[in-house]
Design a protein around this motif. Structure first.
Motif, short mmCIF file in Angstrom:
data_model
loop_
_atom_site.label_atom_id
_atom_site.label_comp_id
_atom_site.label_asym_id
_atom_site.label_seq_id
_atom_site.Cartn_x
_atom_site.Cartn_y
_atom_site.Cartn_z
N GLN B 249 33.60 45.21 34.28
CA GLN B 249 32.55 45.70 33.46
C GLN B 249 31.77 46.93 34.72
OE1 GLN B 249 31.17 41.84 31.39
NE2 GLN B 249 30.09 43.84 30.09
N GLU B 250 31.61 45.73 35.95
CA GLU B 250 30.58 47.03 36.89
C GLU B 250 31.03 47.85 37.31
OE1 GLU B 250 27.91 45.51 37.32
OE2 GLU B 250 26.65 46.71 38.59
N ILE B 251 31.94 47.61 37.09
CA ILE B 251 33.06 48.95 38.05
C ILE B 251 32.51 50.31 37.42
CG2 ILE B 251 34.90 50.08 38.72
CD1 ILE B 251 35.80 47.80 39.97
N CYS B 252 33.15 49.37 35.60
CA CYS B 252 32.35 51.00 35.10
C CYS B 252 31.06 51.57 35.04
CB CYS B 252 33.32 50.59 33.52
SG CYS B 252 34.58 50.13 33.26
N ARG B 253 30.22 50.50 34.93
CA ARG B 253 28.81 51.04 34.95
C ARG B 253 28.59 51.45 36.55
NH1 ARG B 253 27.80 45.74 34.13
NH2 ARG B 253 27.64 45.26 31.52
N ILE B 254 29.46 51.10 37.29
CA ILE B 254 29.13 51.83 38.57
C ILE B 254 29.29 53.52 38.16
CG2 ILE B 254 30.07 51.94 41.17
CD1 ILE B 254 29.65 49.25 41.50
N ILE B 255 30.81 53.66 37.99
CA ILE B 255 31.13 54.48 37.49
C ILE B 255 30.24 55.76 37.38
CG2 ILE B 255 32.95 56.11 36.84
CD1 ILE B 255 35.08 54.05 37.41
#
Lengths: 182, 747
Positions: B249-255
């Motif tokens: 989830q956090e990776i998606c937010r970062i992207i």
């Protein structure tokens, strides 16, 4: 972080206040540490030879009349740095139960059939320079053979006057000892 | 078991396309391309001029912090979900983010041994064309605990999850947790009496076990039918999956925030940046040259109830270690002369050795929170094929205790690097650690459930001395730097035993001007157990030969040992409310000798034995090494040790050459400075009188070798190394001036 000479002296002696010690342990490492330590150690020893590299507690590789030798801070000399200095030391080999029990009593004792505790001692001052625990019959461990010229040339950027190949020459000692056997 | 899909994540899910990686390449092509780039340029991913991180350092720091925060949050999530004390108490887990081709970008704290191993699993999947043959889709779950693929032992289970962004595979998230039960032959997840692969228990060979964030029902049933502790295992998986989803989830937010191109480029630059930083650290803190040490590995298999009878052989294997620090800052570890592999669960693998190097190098060099694959790229391992560190074919072998040689090798490696730190002046960085062994059990617990019973309070190891201070008392387990002992009461809930003592053991210490930390023995009395066996658990294979861990004149800590007290009078002592057994006391006259009962003094690999309520299991680890001549120990430091019970007057006099007495009026220890100075001077004179020139010792030892007058296991050990290496043979015979035909009597 730069560390003052006084703090370095106390740090190595184990007498520096813990908060400062912790700061040095945890802080960024100082690029000029080697030079600072060299200066400190040169002041502490009582002989004039230039220290090229501190080798271990009490021992230094020094420049002596065009040679590089291992020298104890008591002044005892162990010979060319490329020959394992231990071969020129005095040794107490703990290889039986009684001698091992002096250090490792009861349940803590290793098995003298398998293990040998070798204490290498400076013949000049009696300080214990190294303790080796190895299988019986294992050759003396040559812990460190620093490549001094690569270090000074490439890493410090201030080459020494003469170059000496960094090659293990301990076999020269063995050859001498083995001569009568052949 | 269902994990709720993340709300909003569906937007990023789309059917897998072929190819799924960037720029239209398949994952296999991408992996091959990356390797070519590295070979061609010497820079990770061919990044010769990093710019993304350098152009905007603040943004770069923010980016890395977000990744690290996600991993730490994921790790803590697992600890909230899991029920295992391995996770909740001791934190034997870690989590990492990987590039699509399996290279680690960032890693949480924890057991950082797996930084490269988990990536190797991903690369194994890519090389075996999972992209087409198995399928890699959003929401897929993969498990791997098979050391023939990668890893340290089957008890370490990897939960691996791909991360997709708009149909493109952009990363992987991997969590590792050590399991208490993996279905291995008794006594548990790290058995000794296992030499064949089937006795390892369940092995997941990088298997797809779930889709759409949901574990397959048949896999769940398989676990329930295969493990005694299926609930714990599945809760750990639930924790790992939750952690992976949280990080995803956090990776998606970062992207979303930084952009996909930035994510990909900055991720790879983090690896290249770390590679450069690691070289810079090596060049800043060490001295180039050659460093050597030696590791003996003792395997006592003769009495093990193994299924493969040729394995029943006691033997020792030698592992000479040579470290070369090169002109360019590369660090090469060469194991020329390592003895042959054998039928036991203690052979290492290349992956396991890289694991050992990973946590050792990260904790001693790259400890600034930015460790990743780049920390390992300047390092290299030379592992002779067919040796105990690299068997030709691991597949038939049991792999439960790969840890044992790995810890023995890399604990010494830390000492080798420490010698280099000394030369450079960074004495505060000097450090050693030491592996430990103990006792594990299997049987019916206090709730009537049959299961493996392995407690792992790994926080009880003392740490090695540094060049500026004593080692930490306990807390010296480098494998997982945040480790602690855990709460006794929690362990007691999980095991049918009561913990009788947690006291520092002064004789565990490695003596020196600075001493190593003291260790804490495990002292467990069986309580409400039924049909229980005890056996060894091995996290280091040196036993009767002390590991060579002393630094600069310090001694290695003494031998570790296991003791089992059976058929004791403890029940009667409890009834009478008399003192029980709580601490070891003096190792030459240990306290347990006053307990009536059978005393079994055991080595580190005792075969399974029956134990019952009120039997006591004692496992005492030895500490690593001290630093410097003990006769130079500061007297105030010694006095504090005496006050704190970390030394006694015998240690003070025999080891430190100091005379100390307890002042009964103040109940405080006093060291007689003047008499101590005299005694220390006398000790130095005694040493010189007792010592002989090394030449004399060399002649005596040579005679023994010529006559074959050393233990037969050692002669066989040397022969094994000679079979493996001409260079070793030549050097060994040259050192002792032995004739070419010398075999020591071994045929």
């Amino acid at each position: 972080m730069a560390v003052s000479k006084d703090d370095l002296r106390d740090l190595f002696a184990g007498t520096l206040a813990w908060d400062k010690t912790k700061e040095i342990i945890s802080g960024p490492k100082d690029d000029d540490r080697f030079e600072a330590v060299l200066e400190l150690l040169q002041e502490q020893v009582r002989w004039p030879e230039r220290i090229l590299l501190p080798l271990r507690e009490h021992l230094y590789i020094v420049e002596s009349g065009g040679s590089r030798i291992v020298k104890c801070d008591c002044g005892h000399e162990f010979g060319d740095w490329r020959r394992n200095w231990k071969m020129s030391a005095a040794i107490i080999a703990r290889d039986d139960i009684a001698s091992m029990e002096e250090i490792y009593p009861g349940l803590r004792r290793p098995d003298p059939n398998l293990c040998e505790i070798r204490e290498f001692i400076c013949p000049g001052c009696g300080v214990l320079l190294d303790v080796e625990s190895v299988p019986v019959g294992y050759p003396v461990v040559f812990d460190a053979l620093p490549d001094i010229d690569v270090f000074y040339d490439d890493w410090l950027g201030r080459p020494l006057e003469d170059h000496q190949d960094c090659e293990d020459r301990t076999a020269e000692i063995i050859s001498k000892w083995a001569k009568p056997l052949l | 078991m269902t994990i709720q899909a993340t709300p909003g994540l569906d937007a990023t899910l789309s059917p897998a396309r072929d190819p799924i990686s960037e720029t239209g390449r398949t994952l296999a092509e991408l992996l091959a391309y990356r390797r070519c780039q590295y070979d061609a340029t010497g820079c990770y991913a061919g990044i010769t001029h990093p710019h993304v991180l350098n152009d905007d350092p603040v943004r770069a720091e923010l980016f890395h912090s977000r990744l690290l925060a996600a991993l730490i949050a994921g790790r803590e999530t697992t600890r909230m979900v899991s029920a295992s004390p391995f996770v909740r108490e001791v934190a034997e887990l870690a989590i990492g983010i990987y590039t699509p081709e399996g290279d680690n970008i960032a890693q949480s704290p924890g057991i950082q041994v797996h930084i490269r191993c988990m990536g190797e699993v991903i690369q194994w999947m890519i090389e075996h064309d999972y992209e087409h043959e198995v399928g890699i889709d959003p929401g897929d779950l993969f498990w791997c605990n098979d050391p023939t693929v990668a890893g340290m032992h089957p008890a370490d289970v990897y939960d691996i999850m791909p991360v997709f962004w708009q149909g493109e595979l952009v990363a992987w998230v991997c969590t590792v947790i050590m399991e208490m039960d993996i279905g291995a032959v008794s006594p548990g997840c790290m058995p000794i009496a296992n030499v064949e692969r089937a006795t390892d228990g369940m092995r997941f060979v990088a298997e797809k076990v779930g889709t759409n964030d949901e574990l397959r029902h048949d896999i769940e049933l398989k676990i329930k039918n295969s493990l005694d502790m299926a609930d714990i295992f599945l809760l750990d998986r639930k924790g790992a999956i939750a952690a992976n989803i949280r990080v995803r989830q956090e990776i998606c937010r970062i992207i979303d925030e930084f952009g996909l191109d930035f994510f990909k480029e900055a991720g790879r630059e983090l690896i290249e940046e770390e590679r450069r930083n690691q070289i810079a650290r090596i060049r800043q803190r060490t001295v180039p040259g050659r460093y050597r040490n030696v590791v003996p590995l003792e395997f006592y298999m003769a009495d093990q109830p193994v299924s493969w009878l040729p394995a029943r052989k006691d033997h020792i294997r030698l592992v000479p270690v040579e470290m070369r620090i090169e002109r360019d800052g590369a660090l090469v570890l060469d194991f020329e002369g390592a003895g042959e592999w054998g039928w036991h669960p203690f052979n290492a693998t290349p992956s396991g050795m890289w694991g050992g190097l990973a946590f050792s190098a990260v904790q001693t060099l790259a400890y600034d929170g930015r460790a990743n694959l780049g920390s390992l790229l300047p390092l290299d391992l030379r592992l002779p094929t067919g040796s105990v560190l690299n068997p030709e074919d691991v597949r038939p072998l049991a792999t439960a205790s790969i840890w044992a040689p790995v810890i023995d090798v890399f604990s010494l490696w830390c000492g080798m690097v420490a010698n280099s730190y000394y030369m450079r002046g960074f004495r505060e960085e000097m450090f050693t650690y030491r592996g430990g062994s103990g006792l594990q059990m299997a049987g019916y617990d206090q709730y009537g459930t049959r299961r493996p019973l392995l407690a792992a309070p790994t926080g009880n190891f003392g740490a090695g001395a540094t060049g500026v201070c004593d080692g930490l008392d306990a807390g010296g387990a480098l494998i997982t730097a945040e480790v602690d002992l855990g709460n006794t009461e929690i362990w007691e809930c999980f095991m049918p035993y009561l913990d009788l003592g947690r006291r520092f053991e002064p004789y565990s210490v490695g003596w020196g001007r600075f001493r190593s930390g003291a260790s804490i023995p495990t002292t467990a009395m069986l309580h409400r157990s039924t049909e229980t066996i005890a056996a060894g658990v091995v996290g280091g294979a040196a036993e009767y030969i002390l590991p060579n861990l002393g630094l600069g004149g310090g001694y290695p800590g003494g031998r570790r040992f296991n003791v089992v007290l059976r058929n004791t009078d403890i029940a009667e002592l409890i009834e009478r409310r008399a003192p029980l057994y709580h601490e070891l006391g003096h190792p030459a006259s240990p306290e347990f000798e006053r307990i009536d009962g059978e005393i079994l003094r055991l080595h580190h690999m005792p075969p399974p034995m029956e134990v019952n309520d009120h039997d006591i299991l004692i496992a005492s680890v030895g500490s690593p090494g001290g630093y410097g001549d003990p006769l130079e120990r500061d007297l105030e430091a010694l006095r504090i040790d005496l006050e704190e019970g970390l030394a006694d007057p015998e240690i003070a006099e025999n080891i430190y050459g100091a005379l100390a007495e307890l002042d009964p009026s103040r109940n405080e220890w006093e060291v007689d400075v003047e008499r101590t100075e005299d005694l220390r001077a006398a000790r130095r004179r005694e040493r010189l009188a007792r010592a002989v020139p090394v030449e004399d010792w060399w002649r005596r030892t040579r005679e023994r070798l010529v006559d074959g007058d050393i233990d037969a296991m050692l002669l066989e050990m040397y022969q094994s190394s000679m079979k493996m290496s001409e260079a070793f043979t030549s050097e060994f015979k040259q050192f002792w001036a032995l004739p070419d035909a010398w075999t020591g009597g071994v045929q």
